[in-house]
Structures are given as C-alpha cells and as structure tokens.
Design a protein around this motif. Sequence first.
Motif, short mmCIF file in Angstrom:
data_model
loop_
_atom_site.label_atom_id
_atom_site.label_comp_id
_atom_site.label_asym_id
_atom_site.label_seq_id
_atom_site.Cartn_x
_atom_site.Cartn_y
_atom_site.Cartn_z
N ILE A 24 0.84 -1.19 0.19
CA ILE A 24 0.04 -0.09 -0.05
C ILE A 24 0.92 1.37 0.08
N ALA A 31 -0.44 -4.62 -3.45
CA ALA A 31 -0.93 -4.97 -2.36
C ALA A 31 -2.27 -6.09 -2.48
N THR A 32 -2.87 -5.82 -3.46
CA THR A 32 -4.09 -6.72 -3.68
C THR A 32 -3.80 -8.10 -3.66
N LEU A 58 -8.31 -3.34 5.50
CA LEU A 58 -7.67 -3.80 4.28
C LEU A 58 -8.48 -4.89 3.39
N LYS A 61 -11.28 -2.56 1.90
CA LYS A 61 -10.80 -1.62 0.95
C LYS A 61 -10.17 -2.32 -0.22
N TYR A 62 -9.46 -3.43 -0.10
CA TYR A 62 -8.72 -3.82 -1.39
C TYR A 62 -9.12 -5.16 -1.86
N SER A 76 -3.08 -0.22 -9.83
CA SER A 76 -2.82 -1.55 -9.41
C SER A 76 -2.14 -2.60 -10.59
#
Length: 133
Positions: A24, A31-32, A58, A61-62, A76
């Motif tokens: 992030i 991150a995802t 987390l 949001k992702y 991303s």
Amino acid sequence: MKKIINGICIGLGFLCVGLGAVGIALPILPATPFLILAAILFAKGSQRFHRWFIRTGLYKKYVIPAMGKKAMDRTSKIKAMITLFIIFSISFILVPIWYVKVIIFLVAMFHFYYFGFKIKTAAAVEKEVAGSE
C-alpha cells in the motif's frame, strides 16, 4: 500433520498481510494480490484468523472491490506489471542456462499478456456497466 499445515498457512497469511500493507505504501509492490492470498491462507489455516481478516479495513478496501468487479484499477495493474518486470528481469539476468531463460521469457510474456488484455481495468468496467443500463 494437519496442525503443521494450518500453522504454515497462518504464518504465510500474516506474511502476505505484511507484504500487502507494505504494498500500500510502496508504489512498486502490489497490495491486492498479497491480501487475496492472505484471505485464502487464513481460510485454509484458521477460521478465527479468517473471520478477523475479513473484518479488517484492508480486506474491505482492497480485496472486496477486486473480487466483486473482477477487475483491477489502472494503478494496481501498473504496479503489478512493474513488479513482474523486475522479478522476471532479475531472474532472466541471473540464470545462466539458455533454455531456462527462454522459459522465463515465455512465462513473463504470458503474464504481461494476461494483465494487459485479460484483466479488465476498473474504470473501463464501470463505463461498460453505465453504458449497458
């Protein structure tokens, strides 16, 4: 044996959460994918940790947007492709065997094709949905 596998899954799940959190902040690390992998590992390793993780910010949001839309946002996708490029480049340079270099190159091309053409961009998906209504 099952306890050992569950412990490994939990440990790897926390490692993935850590890498996702670092991703992030760092523009080069996506991150995802790490957070999705953490959810899978927690589901395999422990229901308690899985329930905890799906309640975190987390995850909300992702992971939920990525799984719901079946698409990635532009930044991303770019982060993922840059990370892949760096990893494959280092591997390609360090490996001395020519046919392994060919395999690395082919796998890299497949990944770039898949991210570039098969995974939709989130903004494009939203426009398609709005246009179909």
